[in-house]
Design a protein around this motif. Structure first.
Motif, mmCIF file in Angstrom:
data_model
loop_
_atom_site.group_PDB
_atom_site.id
_atom_site.type_symbol
_atom_site.label_atom_id
_atom_site.label_comp_id
_atom_site.label_asym_id
_atom_site.label_seq_id
_atom_site.Cartn_x
_atom_site.Cartn_y
_atom_site.Cartn_z
ATOM 1 N N PHE A 166 25.953 35.764 38.477
ATOM 2 C CA PHE A 166 26.982 36.333 38.338
ATOM 3 C C PHE A 166 28.229 35.728 39.234
ATOM 4 C CE2 PHE A 166 29.537 39.922 40.085
ATOM 5 C CZ PHE A 166 30.219 40.430 39.050
ATOM 6 N N GLN A 190 19.833 36.760 39.113
ATOM 7 C CA GLN A 190 21.110 37.296 38.235
ATOM 8 C C GLN A 190 22.359 37.333 39.027
ATOM 9 O OE1 GLN A 190 21.983 41.316 35.564
ATOM 10 N NE2 GLN A 190 19.978 41.039 36.335
ATOM 11 N N GLU A 191 21.923 37.918 40.244
ATOM 12 C CA GLU A 191 23.343 37.918 40.999
ATOM 13 C C GLU A 191 24.077 36.688 41.264
ATOM 14 O OE1 GLU A 191 24.972 41.190 41.475
ATOM 15 O OE2 GLU A 191 23.134 41.367 40.123
ATOM 16 N N SER A 239 27.454 48.742 33.381
ATOM 17 C CA SER A 239 28.702 47.877 33.403
ATOM 18 C C SER A 239 29.064 47.333 34.870
ATOM 19 C CB SER A 239 29.628 48.940 33.049
ATOM 20 O OG SER A 239 29.865 49.369 31.746
ATOM 21 N N ARG A 240 29.603 46.363 34.870
ATOM 22 C CA ARG A 240 29.908 45.814 36.453
ATOM 23 C C ARG A 240 31.146 46.036 36.591
ATOM 24 N NH1 ARG A 240 26.291 42.013 38.888
ATOM 25 N NH2 ARG A 240 24.778 41.190 37.222
ATOM 26 N N ARG A 261 31.919 34.434 37.724
ATOM 27 C CA ARG A 261 32.921 35.169 38.499
ATOM 28 C C ARG A 261 34.010 34.086 39.235
ATOM 29 N NH1 ARG A 261 34.991 39.495 36.698
ATOM 30 N NH2 ARG A 261 36.631 39.243 38.547
ATOM 31 N N ARG A 297 28.324 38.704 33.256
ATOM 32 C CA ARG A 297 29.656 38.834 33.902
ATOM 33 C C ARG A 297 30.010 40.477 33.720
ATOM 34 N NH1 ARG A 297 34.816 35.567 32.047
ATOM 35 N NH2 ARG A 297 34.319 36.195 30.398
ATOM 36 N N ARG A 298 29.578 40.902 32.608
ATOM 37 C CA ARG A 298 30.227 42.067 32.202
ATOM 38 C C ARG A 298 28.915 43.323 32.618
ATOM 39 N NH1 ARG A 298 32.510 45.231 32.355
ATOM 40 N NH2 ARG A 298 34.266 46.150 31.291
ATOM 41 N N PHE A 299 27.611 43.168 32.385
ATOM 42 C CA PHE A 299 26.728 44.041 32.768
ATOM 43 C C PHE A 299 25.583 43.677 33.828
ATOM 44 C CE2 PHE A 299 27.465 44.036 27.960
ATOM 45 C CZ PHE A 299 28.304 45.224 28.108
ATOM 46 N N ARG A 300 25.005 44.370 34.286
ATOM 47 C CA ARG A 300 23.952 44.156 35.162
ATOM 48 C C ARG A 300 22.835 44.619 34.116
ATOM 49 N NH1 ARG A 300 24.877 46.651 40.053
ATOM 50 N NH2 ARG A 300 25.499 44.868 40.869
#
Ligand code: HEM
Length: 462
Positions: free
Chosen positions: A300, A296-297, A461-462, A304, A428-431
């Protein structure tokens, strides 16, 4: 006819061996298939290999579970394998004459030729705005709940998004009460058909409560689709959407339009083909990312880097290679359209074994995508297995989430774009996180492969 008069094909058939058969009347086999079909079939494949005959409640099926042989059925000899098979026969009352349910032949080929141009990447890119709008709306709805505690029903919410996306792309329509009814009808129908598949008695056309419920659901769904077509025909609305493209497309041999009934069936097939498959795939993808935080990271970071905060376009998708691999790995593990069937038209030989005319061929991508000869450590979630280096040398038909050959999923590019966008924009918006104490989500093989009881996650929320 003497041996000398036989064609080379007939000689090969005569000399071929028999497909090994899983003993049909062993009661343990019958209940095992009904209760745990995927495990049962994997067990049969372990014992009998890549080609074997098994029975679903007395109905013989030949499992084909090898890339070369799947390619033979779906691509090289596809003319000999039509869709006049039980899976499509029982769903025909729902699918009508649309592409999915059509058994094949000239009428099918003309339809596919007419529709194909409207599903190319160059057209799909027109619909990515619908996709990003609807995903943004979901993100807005989720934001107040993204505190790491509140559990969201991802399958329900993403299902709404998938339905709105396909409806807007087809009809330029925002969804309202009627579309929600459509979704409920579709769910009811899926349940009836899935129940029928595990116990196909009495037949679906037997009068009774089940048949009445099924008919009512189908009639309402037809009404939903027909209302859009009628408004267009009456000139009450104009739009640059798939419906208008399909309404103005003409067959190149006759210059004629599709008739209204055919159009209605095709539109319903598109919604049915698009809705559940994409919902299930997106649910699984987010669940797999929640259970694999390092993946997931990484996803992300890719999003980004390439997109920053801007709304993605179709052109961006080519840059998001890890995101694509995550989607592909999801489709490998939890292939939503995990089974298909074909009917063998004339005697054939596969892998040196006789396939008689009339045989039902069964292909199961859940099994193919876990075949140990083609996938190392098949149960593990490893998106990098789709990198160009690690994909090199893997047979193309070891990975068939969209089928292959002339009947490959017409919505493949649409689905891949939508899935990449859903995953990229949400992560992009949430973990995304698995709620504390929640047991693992199990696959449930209905007509499509569902996450049992749906995917539920918490968001930060990120
Ligand atoms: C993750 C999403 C999807 C998956 C996994 C999927 C999978 C498949 C598969 C495996 C087939 C071929 C079945 C066979 O050969 O027997 C198929 C056919 C089809 N799909 Fe999809 N599909 C998806 C999304 C879509 C979308 C978004 C649409 C429409 C916009 C769509 C419309 C169709 C249609 C109309 C057919 C029948 C094609 C023909 O026979 O000519 N699908 N799909």
């Amino acid at each position: 006819m003497g041996a000398r008069d036989l064609t080379p094909g007939q000689v090969a058939y005569r000399e071929a061996g028999k497909v090994p058969t899983v003993p049909p009347w062993n009661p343990a086999n019958l209940t095992a298939f009904r209760r745990r079909p995927l495990e049962y079939l994997a067990d049969c494949a372990g014992k009998h290999g890549d080609l074997f005959r098994f029975h679903v409640l007395g109905l013989p099926m030949i499992m084909v579970n090898n890339p070369a042989n799947i390619e033979h059925v779906l691509v090289h000899n596809s003319e000999n394998y039509d869709r006049n098979a039980p899976l499509f026969r029982v769903t025909r009352p729902v699918l009508g004459n649309g592409l999915i349910g059509s058994s094949g032949g000239e009428q099918y080929r003309r339809q596919r030729k007419l529709m194909q141009p409207h599903f190319r990447p160059g057209v799909v890119l027109k619909f990515t705005g619908n996709m990003t709008d609807e995903i943004d709306a979901l993100i807005d709805a989720w934001l107040p709940r993204a505190d790491g505690d509140q559990v969201v029903n991802v399958t329900d919410d993403v299902g709404q998004v998938a339905l709105r996306i396909v409806n807007r792309s087809l009809f330029t329509a925002a969804v309202g009460h009627a579309a929600q009814q459509f979704e409920r009808d579709f769910a009811a129908l899926n349940e009836i058909l899935a129940g029928f598949f595990s116990m196909p008695f009495p037949p679906l056309n037997t009068p009774g409560r089940r048949r009445r419920r099924m008919r009512e659901a189908i009639d309402r769904m037809h009404g939903f689709v027909s209302s859009f077509i009628e408004r267009r025909l009456a000139g009450e609305e104009e739009a640059d959407d798939l419906l208008s493209m399909l309404m103005s497309a003409t067959h190149d041999d006759t210059n004629q339009y599709m008739d209204v009934e055919q159009l209605r069936d095709e539109v319903l097939n598109l919604v049915i083909g698009a809705f559940e498959t994409t919902t299930n795939a997106a649910s699984w993808a987010l669940y797999l990312l929640a259970t694999h935080p390092e993946a997931q990271e990484r996803l992300f970071a890719e999003v980004r880097t390439h997109l920053g905060d801007r709304t993605p376009t179709y052109a961006d998708l080519g840059q998001l290679s890890y995101t694509r691999s995550v989607v592909e790995e999801t489709l490998r593990l939890y292939s939503p359209a995990y089974q298909t069937m074909r009917h063998c038209v004339a005697d054939d030989v596969i892998a040196g074994k006789r396939i008689p005319a009339g045989a039902n061929i069964y292909i199961n991508s859940y099994l193919m995508h876990r075949h140990p000869d083609f996938w190392t450590d098949p149960e593990s979630f490893d998106p990098d297995r789709f990198s160009p280096q690690r994909s090199a040398g893997r047979p193309k038909h070891a990975f068939i989430p969209f089928g292959s050959g002339p009947r490959i999923c017409i919505g493949k590019h649409f689905a891949m774009a939508e899935l990449q966008l859903i995953v990229a924009m949400i992560v992009r918006r949430f973990r995304v996180l698995v709620p504390a104490g929640q047991p693992p989500v199990e696959p449930q093989p209905l007509i499509t492969l569902h996450p049992k009881d749906g995917v539920r996650l918490t968001l930060l929320s990120r």
